[in-house]
Structure formats: structure tokens, C-alpha cells
Design an enzyme around this catalytic site. Structure first.
Site, PDB file in Angstrom:
ATOM      1  N   GLY A   4      28.843  34.354  37.290  1.00 30.87           N
ATOM      2  CA  GLY A   4      29.006  34.524  35.844  1.00 30.87           C
ATOM      3  C   GLY A   4      29.136  33.206  35.105  1.00 30.87           C
ATOM      4  O   GLY A   4      28.426  32.963  34.120  1.00 30.87           O
ATOM      5  N   LEU A  34      38.785  46.405  46.542  1.00 30.11           N
ATOM      6  CA  LEU A  34      39.562  46.513  45.311  1.00 30.11           C
ATOM      7  C   LEU A  34      39.452  47.900  44.676  1.00 30.11           C
ATOM      8  O   LEU A  34      38.369  48.447  44.544  1.00 30.11           O
ATOM      9  CB  LEU A  34      39.030  45.470  44.313  1.00 30.11           C
ATOM     10  CG  LEU A  34      39.586  45.509  42.897  1.00 30.11           C
ATOM     11  CD1 LEU A  34      41.034  45.061  42.882  1.00 30.11           C
ATOM     12  CD2 LEU A  34      38.759  44.629  41.972  1.00 30.11           C
ATOM     13  N   GLU A  72      36.524  30.753  38.154  1.00 28.90           N
ATOM     14  CA  GLU A  72      37.682  30.828  39.052  1.00 28.90           C
ATOM     15  C   GLU A  72      37.942  29.515  39.787  1.00 28.90           C
ATOM     16  O   GLU A  72      39.080  29.209  40.140  1.00 28.90           O
ATOM     17  CB  GLU A  72      37.520  31.969  40.067  1.00 28.90           C
ATOM     18  CG  GLU A  72      38.821  32.282  40.803  1.00 28.90           C
ATOM     19  CD  GLU A  72      38.696  33.395  41.839  1.00 28.90           C
ATOM     20  OE1 GLU A  72      37.673  34.099  41.846  1.00 28.90           O
ATOM     21  OE2 GLU A  72      39.632  33.551  42.647  1.00 28.90           O
ATOM     22  N   ALA A 102      33.757  42.476  40.360  1.00 26.12           N
ATOM     23  CA  ALA A 102      34.800  42.755  39.367  1.00 26.12           C
ATOM     24  C   ALA A 102      34.547  44.141  38.789  1.00 26.12           C
ATOM     25  O   ALA A 102      33.414  44.511  38.527  1.00 26.12           O
ATOM     26  CB  ALA A 102      34.775  41.707  38.267  1.00 26.12           C
ATOM     27  N   ARG A 116      47.593  35.640  36.505  1.00 27.20           N
ATOM     28  CA  ARG A 116      46.525  35.992  35.573  1.00 27.20           C
ATOM     29  C   ARG A 116      46.673  37.428  35.098  1.00 27.20           C
ATOM     30  O   ARG A 116      46.957  38.325  35.885  1.00 27.20           O
ATOM     31  CB  ARG A 116      45.158  35.822  36.235  1.00 27.20           C
ATOM     32  CG  ARG A 116      44.028  36.246  35.329  1.00 27.20           C
ATOM     33  CD  ARG A 116      42.685  35.902  35.910  1.00 27.20           C
ATOM     34  NE  ARG A 116      42.335  36.657  37.110  1.00 27.20           N
ATOM     35  CZ  ARG A 116      41.922  37.922  37.104  1.00 27.20           C
ATOM     36  NH1 ARG A 116      41.826  38.597  35.972  1.00 27.20           N
ATOM     37  NH2 ARG A 116      41.605  38.522  38.242  1.00 27.20           N
ATOM     38  N   HIS A 146      43.626  38.339  45.716  1.00 25.24           N
ATOM     39  CA  HIS A 146      42.578  38.684  44.772  1.00 25.24           C
ATOM     40  C   HIS A 146      42.021  37.483  44.008  1.00 25.24           C
ATOM     41  O   HIS A 146      40.827  37.396  43.776  1.00 25.24           O
ATOM     42  CB  HIS A 146      43.139  39.702  43.783  1.00 25.24           C
ATOM     43  CG  HIS A 146      42.144  40.253  42.819  1.00 25.24           C
ATOM     44  ND1 HIS A 146      40.963  40.820  43.214  1.00 25.24           N
ATOM     45  CD2 HIS A 146      42.159  40.325  41.470  1.00 25.24           C
ATOM     46  CE1 HIS A 146      40.287  41.222  42.147  1.00 25.24           C
ATOM     47  NE2 HIS A 146      40.978  40.916  41.079  1.00 25.24           N
ATOM     48  N   ARG A 149      50.411  42.173  37.466  1.00 28.09           N
ATOM     49  CA  ARG A 149      50.066  42.297  38.888  1.00 28.09           C
ATOM     50  C   ARG A 149      51.109  41.667  39.802  1.00 28.09           C
ATOM     51  O   ARG A 149      51.400  42.207  40.872  1.00 28.09           O
ATOM     52  CB  ARG A 149      48.702  41.647  39.141  1.00 28.09           C
ATOM     53  CG  ARG A 149      47.588  42.433  38.520  1.00 28.09           C
ATOM     54  CD  ARG A 149      46.252  41.740  38.677  1.00 28.09           C
ATOM     55  NE  ARG A 149      45.219  42.575  38.078  1.00 28.09           N
ATOM     56  CZ  ARG A 149      43.952  42.204  37.954  1.00 28.09           C
ATOM     57  NH1 ARG A 149      43.565  41.016  38.378  1.00 28.09           N
ATOM     58  NH2 ARG A 149      43.076  43.015  37.405  1.00 28.09           N
ATOM     59  N   HIS A 204      46.526  41.412  44.167  1.00 28.40           N
ATOM     60  CA  HIS A 204      46.242  42.605  43.364  1.00 28.40           C
ATOM     61  C   HIS A 204      47.004  43.750  44.019  1.00 28.40           C
ATOM     62  O   HIS A 204      46.962  43.895  45.241  1.00 28.40           O
ATOM     63  CB  HIS A 204      44.740  42.877  43.362  1.00 28.40           C
ATOM     64  CG  HIS A 204      44.308  43.865  42.322  1.00 28.40           C
ATOM     65  ND1 HIS A 204      44.629  45.199  42.401  1.00 28.40           N
ATOM     66  CD2 HIS A 204      43.617  43.698  41.167  1.00 28.40           C
ATOM     67  CE1 HIS A 204      44.127  45.813  41.340  1.00 28.40           C
ATOM     68  NE2 HIS A 204      43.517  44.932  40.577  1.00 28.40           N
TER      69      HIS A 204
END
Lengths: 129, 247, 585
Positions: C15, C243, C378, C49, C389, C354, C286, C233
């Protein structure tokens, strides 16, 4: 030394035997041969009809031979296979959607069968059965 | 780990030492919830570090790990050993050249994707400050299914047309073009038609339907292609019958 | 050696890398961009994601809310000028994604829909069902195909940065399919290689997330910032670590222990409303949720499974229709990988590594301490994520700071003279090549990449997991040192050139060892508990000593050197992080 990508050979002749789904596809495609042949029979019939009563009578008589009956049974079976396989894929080719709700595939297929019955009925009516 | 031993017959090919690919068998002690990829990772880590293959996400979304598993194109991270016999044949995806072991050459696929202009060609220009293009959930649902392709190329491995004519644009790329053609925000259909509606495009497809059967995300490229055929036939007759529609 | 000349080199095509490339191509089509990645762009881990991307969208929300949620969520470790910039850019970037065709989920009137996420005062998570990262990545990749100035080099593994006179001038990379080493000569370099979750054994991260870019920058002299902050996570599938998105709790999913009790109310996250209010219970942050699991486990109230203890995520009350519409992937994944259909049964879940909050030290412009070197996504630490985060900030971050990195690179090109010292580039490229060649020659050491990797994974989990102590970290530090020593004895079994994944895995392991060591030493030196960094021997937050970023600098052959830099505070003074009923005034 470096790259030497290997290309696996694909048989031009027997590729379709490697997978049941390819065999089904070939059967569907092959069914058109019988449908084509049956169309040929109809055209011959029309020609004979135009040649007068005697020719037409001879044609009808030929149709009653065992070979002819066997051919017709085959052609009917393949025609049915051809029809059902193609009707079954119509929801893919012609999906319908009202708002957010897609019309279920079964309804689209059903509509085709319904249309088939109606058209057949109409033809039977027109020829006076 | 359970006691189940699975025999993996893997098609190996090292272009620097092998004339042609050949099978090599590995015995792998497997846990019952493993997928084929876990068994291959075991081979890599414990038995033979020279084995080459692609993988990453292990959750069927990155599209790296497509392989032929007992003759069927599948994502190895989603092929559970519990559904497979004790002897499993693993080969690189068919219809692609083998680079090395289970790694295939992807160049042709990447070129095909590129060729169909798979990006939004917007109906109207709008700046970011003017906000989003409106699109109702109904409009979204028309093309949503075709956005789900992960480019795993299983459909190319399944497609006999692609096997015999590598010029064929192929299922995933045509489905992606269809995705943008159906998008209410897009007007790129005619720009894509040169490739999509060509002889190497939709008209090369004879609707075997194998692509849709092997798709791990239910994208149904075969449906996309047939719909494009109908749409482009309608276009053709319109252009013929309505004078001046196309100069 | 083959030299490829370009203007901007981008390493990593997920991304952030794709967004940077598009930003440059849009600003100036005459600038040549080389986009290299060790995988095809669609394989990048952005793809995994699920839940969504945060950006203010509703009338009753505000930039201030997004700012406060982010800063509070990060336990005041975020640089507030960067957060300010980030929250303002967020909606623009997400709208830009819409203009590029991203299939965002919509409201009936055609506007973008948003869903609630953990630690969020007002709903602001834009989503595309539960495959948001997948749709964003494919939209960016497909959009990038529009621009002829972006030239991709897929499956090139980058090994070393080239830094001449304090300026980054390119990098070397192995073309994986030929094994050939290439030198990319560039006037600006952007690193966008993602996180390093793979240093841990149980992670949501894909195999490719091995911290390569972090290690490259670190070895070249850029500090790694705040590496001790790594996010668990709370809801991963046991065994695989797959996830299960926070969106499942945003849609109303509940967490219960073995007695069917919503245990989060025992950890200052209540009251247990039937459907949790924002920032409470299942919609807490989280770090708190993962820590609550740890305590439940200590109390013996979790459920034993062959893959470790779990709690249950219950979605049954949402009903089949809502699950299919909003969480189709959750249903698919749970059904396939743990044999549980969430429509009928609760999903077993446990905390799972995570996200790396820390990373390459950059400023608000994505610039590093080396001229011409930028980082985004990241792998970078701006820092907006601080010590923990906020869910759905990372997908937005790759857009905002990916674009920013691209813009910064364009600016530096305008100022920079195109003259480069080619001899110096050659020299460094040859040194990088020699390092790889040495790996092929080494023999007899007997160490394997899989063996060392497993040892590293184990010690990271036991020593630097959800809770840490001085002793646990020291032990891990010793183990990592030992692994580093033995790494020199690693022997390649695969000596071939074409697609040699043995080689790539050795290089990845080398990167992971560097990153793991920076993490451990940073954690050892931070003698406080903050956000995701929890010490059993220093249980309180200590703003007086540690309201500072840790900066780990590479020292060849030794432990990294740790220094500190004050956190930028603009308008939110550190306070207590209050979630649950206490928050609602």
C-alpha cells in the site's frame, strides 16, 4: 547458468480426457453434432415434401426404419442434454437483479423451461395436434 | 502431531541441473489440521532446503501459493490434508512455464492484466474536496463479486483455451475488465473493448466454465465473459442498425 | 554489474509503496520511478488487512476526536504534530481511494458507510466488507498501471542501501528468477517494506514480513525508533494466527471466557452493555484487550486447546444475514481453518502478534536522518501510533505517509544536483555483491535457517511477549546474541541461482535478527509500562523519564546503542487512559 523456463507439452488431441470437467464440456459441445444432423433430416424432409406425395411417403417410410429410430432416440437424448446444459448456465450469462437482490439462478433457469414449454405448445397447436 | 504420514510427490525442476522436471517423493508426518502448504513448509524446513515455491499470507487472500494438487488447481494454503488421500501429487500450475520447482513464470499473466485497462475511467472529473462519487449498495452489488479476484491464476491453469492459445487474454483479466465496465462510476467500456471484445478476448472463450469451478473466491470469470459477449453483441447490432452511432 | 538508473527508487510495492509511486507519477510524469518488491504487488501484506481505514466522515465526528483517540490510544507516545497532519489528510486520502475505484461499503443513499472500531469515540472506519486491505491494495496496484513512468521490478529482493557522502543513492537487489544482482542508482529512495511480525512465532503476518527494509536502513545508519512497542491483536485463530478482524467486534461481537462471562468488565473496560458503547468492553483498545486475556489465562478462566488457551468471540446474535453482509471473510476463515461456523458457534481466539508500532525513524515528511532516504508505512515510525496503534489507523497511514514520502522525494529531486559519484556507487554495490557471494562459499558451519529462526521465534515469545521483565529480556538478549554468532555459520544448501529461496530466507533471517535485537534492547532499557510495552517489574507509566522515543542505533557486532528523543506534544498533555464507563461524561 541461469534461467531456462520449462514449458510442459499439451496434447492437441487428448487434452480433454485429463479432467472430468473437460469431458463434460466436450460432451456438451459434441451434442450439437446430433442436433445439426437432425436439422439435416428436417431439411431433407422439406425437400422431399416439395417433390410430391410419393417422395414424401418414401421419406416417411425411411423414418420408420430401426436405424432411423435409433438415430432419433440418440438425437433426442443429445438434444435434451444440450438443452439442459445450456439452460443451466443461463443465470451466469444473463443475471438479473432487482435493487440489491439478485434473481435466484433457479428462477432464471425455470423461466427458460417455461418458455420452452410454451413455444413447444404453440407449435403443436399451430400444426393442429 | 498425529501419526499420519503423507507422501508428497512434488514435481521438481532446477533449470541449472535438470533437463526436464521429475517427481520427488517426501514422507511428511502431518498434524490433522494442516493444509498442503504446511506439509511443504515442513519439507523446506526439515527435509530439503532447495525446494522452491511461493507463499505468504496462509489465509487464501494473497494469491501466491496456487499449485496443482492431485491434478486440480488449488491454493495450497486452503487445501486441507483431511480432505486428501495419503498420497498427494503436487505440481506447479499448468499452462505456465516452470521457472523452478513449484514456481511458474507469471509475466504473461501480468501483461494480460495490464492490457485490459483495469482501473477506473471516471464518468466525471471531481476533486477530492468535492467528496466521493455516490454509489448505492445496489449499484455496488452489481460488480462486487468481480472485485474479489486475488490474481492467484488458478483459472488460467484450469482453462483449456489458454492452454492451446497463449494469446487468450484469459479469465481473470476479462473478469476484471467486466468489474470496471459494470461500475456505475466508470465509462471505460469502449476503451477496454479493443482488447476485451477482440478475438483474443471474450470471443476466444468457448465457455468451458472450468475457471469458475476452480476459483477460490467465487468470482465466476466464465459468467463475466458470457455477459461481456452479450453486451458487446448488443453494441455491435446497435452500431449496425442505428445510423451515425459510430463514426 | 548491471546498473539501472532511475530518479526515485521505491522498495516495497504494498500500500505505502504503491501510493508513493502514484503520488510521484501524478506530480511529475517525467520523473522515473522504479518500484521494486520481493513479491508481486498483489501479494504484499496490505492484502490481509480486514477491518478498515480510519478517517473522519460523520457530522458528529471531528478531527479533534480522531486526534484524541489516536493520542490516547498510543498512550501519549505519538508525535502530536504528525497526528494532527495525519487526521486532516485521512479523509482526503480515503476519498481519493474512492475516486480510484475502491469498492467502499455504502449507505443506502450512496455515501460512504463507516463502522465503529476499538478505542474510537465516534464511528469513523471506512470499510469494504471485511476485505478492506485487499481492496485497497488491488485498487492501488490497478491504478498504478495507468502511469507509464512507474516501472515495476517484481520479485527483486533488496539487499543493501547505497549511501554516498551522507546521501542515499540507490540500492542493490537480487532478481530472484535469475539470481542476478542489480544496482539501482537513484536520487531518492523510499523504503516501504512493511513490518517484522515474523520475528515472533505466532503472528497474523504473512511469511514475507521479515523487517528487511527496517534492517537495511538500520545497518545504513538510521535509528529504529520505539521498537519495543509491538502490538498483539486480541483475536487471532489458534494454530494459524489468522486474523479475525476487530470489525467483528465493531459489528457487535462479544468476548467471553470459559464460563461464558464477558471478562473485560473486570479490567476497567465495563460496563457490559449488551451491545458495547464506543471505547468500552469489546471496543476497548487492543493492548488492553490482549493484556486482559493474559490475566484471565493466569486465573485459569480461559479454554484449553491443542494450540494454546483461547477465549470465545461470539457473533451468533448478529445473525446469518449481517454476518454474510459485513463479515463474510470472518465466516469463511473460521469455517475453513478452525471448523467453526460463527453463525452457529463462537469462534476460539487468542492474542496474536500483529503490528510493529516502531520502525525506521522518520519525521513528519517521511524523511530519515540520511538525505534522500524516506520511509513510509509499517516499516516506518513517524510516529502516529505511539505505544499502541489504534485499529484502522494503519491502512490510512500507508496512504497519508506513502503519498507524503512521494511528495518529499519529488521536492528533494528539484533541489538535488543530478551529479552522482558513480565510482562510489560501484564500490558499494560490489561490496554488497561480495557479501552474497560469501554466503554461497561458506560451508561446514552446519547451522540451518529453519533451526535458528525457530530459536529466535521462541525466545521472542518467551522474553518479549505481552508481559516482560528484566530477566526475561536479558535472557532473550543472550539467546539472540548467540543466534547472531551462529548465523555466521549458516550454510546454504541451495547453491543455485534461479529462484533460490534458501538464499532469500537466509537474508530475511539476518534482517530479523537485527530487528529482534533492536526490539529487545529497546524494551530492556524502557523501565516503565506503557501501551503495548508492559513490564512486570515496572508496572507504572513513567512520564518523567520515558515520555521519550527510544532510538536504537546499529553497532556492528554488538548491542545497539539506545538514545532518546522527546515526544512532540502540541495540545494533549499526558493523562490517564480511561476506557469504558469512566470515559462517558
Amino acid at each position: 547458468m541461469s534461467r531456462r523456463p520449462y514449458i510442459r507439452p499439451v496434447s492437441k488431441v487428448s487434452w480433454w480426457l485429463s479432467q472430468p470437467r473437460y469431458i463434460r464440456y466436450m460432451a456438451r459441445e459434441a451434442s450439437c453434432i446430433f442436433i445439426g444432423a437432425y436439422s439435416g433430416v428436417l431439411v431433407v424432409g422439406l425437400i422431399r415434401l416439395s417433390q410430391g406425395a410419393a417422395a414424401w411417403g418414401a421419406f416417411l417410410e425411411t423414418l420408420q426404419s430401426p436405424v432411423s429410430i435409433a438415430f432419433h432416440l440418440f438425437a433426442l437424448a443429445f438434444a435434451l442434454y444440450h438443452t439442459t446444459t445450456w439452460f443451466n448456465v443461463t443465470p451466469k450469462a444473463m443475471p438479473l437483479q432487482f435493487g440489491q437482490t439478485p434473481v435466484p439462478g433457479g428462477a432464471i433457469i425455470g423461466a427458460h423451461y417455461l418458455g420452452w414449454i410454451l413455444v413447444s405448445g404453440l407449435i403443436l397447436f399451430l400444426v393442429g395436434v | 502431531m498425529s501419526n499420519r504420514i503423507v507422501e508428497l510427490e512434488i514435481l521438481r525442476y532446477n533449470p541449472e541441473t535438470d533437463e526436464e522436471p521429475k517427481f520427488q517423493t517426501f514422507s511428511v508426518p502431518c498434524a490433522e489440521d494442516w493444509v498442503v502448504l504446511d506439509a511443504i513448509n515442513y519439507i523446506k524446513d526439515e527435509l530439503d532446503r532447495t525446494l522452491s515455491y511461493r507463499w505468504s499470507c496462509h489465509m487464501a487472500v494473497c494469491g501466491s501459493c496456487g499449485m496443482m494438487i492431485n491434478g486440480e488447481p488449488m491454493l495450497s494454503c486452503k487445501s486441507f490434508l483431511r480432505d486428501l488421500p495419503d498420497r498427494i501429487r503436487v505440481e506447479p500450475l499448468t499452462n505456465f512455464p516452470i521457472e523452478r520447482d513449484l514456481v511458474v513464470v507469471m509475466d504473461d499473466f501480468m501483461d494480460k492484466l495490464d492490457s485490459v485497462k483495469p482501473f477506473l475511467i471516471p464518468r466525471e472529473e471531481k476533486t477530492v474536496d468535492e467528496g466521493e462519487f455516490l454509489q448505492t449498495p445496489a449499484q455496488l452489488s452489481k460488480f462486487k463479486q468481480y472485485t474479489l479476484c486475488i490474481n492467484c491464476t488458478l483459472c488460467y491453469a484450469a482453462c483449456p483455451q489458454y492452454a492451446h492459445n497463449e494469446g487468450f487474454v484469459g479469465p481473470a483479466a476479462l473478469a476484471l475488465a467486466h468489474r470496471y465496465n459494470l461500475d456505475s462510476r466508470d465509462v471505460g467500456r469502449s476503451a477496454r473493448a479493443d482488447v476485451v471484445a477482440s478475438n483474443a478476448g471474450i470471443w476466444e472463450c468457448s465457455f468451458v466454465g472450468a475457471c469458475s469451478e476452480v476459483c477460490p473466491h467465487g468470482v465466476d470469470p466464465a459468467a463475466a465473459i458470457q455477459q461481456t459477449k452479450i453486451a458487446s453483441s448488443v453494441d455491435y447490432f446497435r452500431d449496425m442498425l442505428i445510423p451515425g452511432r459510430r463514426s | 554489474m548491471n546498473i539501472i538508473k532511475t530518479d526515485v527508487l521505491i522498495i516495497g510495492a504494498g500500500g505505502a509503496g504503491l501510493r508513493a509511486a502514484i503520488a510521484i507519477a501524478e506530480l511529475d510524469p517525467s520523473i522515473q520511478v522504479a518500484l521494486i518488491s520481493k513479491v508481486y504487488p498483489m501479494r504484499s501484506h496490505t492484502v490481509a488487512a480486514e477491518g478498515g481505514a480510519a478517517g473522519v466522515a460523520r457530522e458528529d465526528d471531528s478531527f479533534e476526536n480522531h486526534f484524541n483517540d489516536t493520542v490516547t490510544g498510543g498512550d501519549w507516545m505519538s508525535d502530536q504534530d504528525a497526528v494532527e497532519f495525519f487526521v486532516h489528510e485521512a479523509p482526503k486520502e480515503l476519498t481519493q481511494m474512492e475516486h480510484w475505484g475502491c469498492p467502499w461499503s455504502r449507505k443506502p443513499d450512496g455515501h460512504i458507510a463507516v463502522r465503529p472500531f476499538g478505542g474510537m469515540k465516534v464511528e469513523r472506519t471506512w470499510y469494504a466488507a471485511d476485505k478492506t486491505g485487499f481492496h485497497m491494495l488491488h485498487t492501488l496496484f490497478q491504478t498504478s498501471l495507468k502511469f507509464p513512468s512507474i516501472q515495476r521490478f517484481d520479485e527483486y529482493y533488496s539487499t543493501d542501501l547505497i549511501v554516498v557522502d551522507g546521501c542515499c543513492r540507490g540500492a542493490t537487489a537480487i532478481e530472484m528468477r535469475s539470481g542476478q544482482m542489480h544496482t539501482f542508482s537513484a536520487r531518492a529512495v523510499i523504503i516501504a517494506t512493511g513490518g517484522a511480525g515474523r520475528i515472533f512465532p505466532f503472528t497474523t503476518n504473512g511469511a514475507i514480513k521479515t523487517g528487511d527494509g527496517m534492517a537495511m536502513a538500520y545497518r545504513a545508519g538510521v535509528a529504529l525508533k520505539d521498537m519495543e512497542f509491538i502490538q498483539y491483536h486480541p483475536t487471532g485463530l489458534p494454530g494459524t494466527g489468522i486474523l479475525i478482524t476487530e470489525g467483528s467486534r465493531g459489528e457487535g461481537g462479544l468476548l467471553v471466557n470459559k464460563d461464558g462471562y464477558r471478562y473485560l468488565q473486570d479490567y476497567d473496560l465495563g460496563p457490559p452493555d449488551p451491545s458495547p458503547r464506543n471505547k468500552a468492553m469489546e471496543l476497548g483498545p487492543r493492548d488492553r484487550l490482549s493484556q486482559a486475556f493474559w490475566h484471565e489465562q493466569k486465573k485459569g478462566r480461559t479454554i484449553k486447546t491443542p494450540h494454546g488457551d483461547v477465549v470465545h468471540l461470539d457473533l451468533r446474535h448478529l445473525g446469518e444475514k449481517k454476518i454474510n453482509e459485513r463479515l463474510p471473510m470472518v465466516r469463511e476463515l473460521a469455517t475453513a481453518y478452525v471448523g467453526v461456523d460463527p453463525v452457529y458457534e463462537p469462534i476460539p481466539v487468542r492474542p496474536v502478534i500483529h503490528y510493529t508500532m516502531g520502525g525506521i525513524d522518520t519525521d513528519i515528511n517521511a524523511a530519515t536522518s540520511i538525505d534522500g532516504l524516506f520511509a513510509a508505512g509499517e516499516c516506518a515510525c513517524v510516529s502516529i501510533n505511539g505505544a499502541n496503534r489504534l485499529g484502522s489507523n494503519s491502512l490510512t497511514e500507508i496512504l497519508v505517509f506513502g503519498a507524503r514520502a512521494g511528495q518529499s522525494a519529488v521536492q528533494i529531486l528539484a533541489a538535488d544536483s543530478p551529479q552522482v559519484d558513480e565510482a562510489a556507487i560501484h564500490e558499494q554495490a560490489n561490496a554488497a555483491k561480495a557479501r552474497i557471494a560469501d554466503l554461497f562459499l561458506a560451508s561446514g558451519g552446519g547451522e540451518t535457517v529453519s533451526g535458528l529462526r525457530r530459536e529466535m521465534n521462541d525466545t521472542m515469545e518467551s522474553g518479549a511477549g505481552i508481559y516482560r521483565t528484566d530477566a526475561s529480556l536479558r535472557e532473550s538478549s543472550a539467546v539472540i546474541k548467540d543466534i547472531r554468532r551462529r548465523f555466521a555459520d549458516i550454510e546454504l544448501q541451495d547453491k543455485s541461482n534461479v529462484y533460490n529461496t534458501d538464499l532469500i530466507q537466509v537474508l530475511e533471517l539476518g534482517a530479523m535478527i537485527d530487528v529482534a535485537q533492536a526490539l529487545i534492547i529497546s524494551a530492556l532499557e524502557r523501565k516503565e509500562s506503557r501501551g503495548s510495552h508492559q513490564r512486570l517489574d515496572f508496572t507504572e507509566r513513567d512520564d518523567k523519564s520515558y515520555l521519550r522515543h527510544s532510538l536504537a542505533s546499529f553497532v556492528k557486532g554488538g548491542d545497539p546503542e539506545i538514545s532518546y528523543r522527546d515526544v512532540t506534544i502540541t495540545r494533549s498533555q499526558p493523562g490517564e487512559r480511561v476506557y469504558g464507563g469512566g470515559e462517558q461524561k
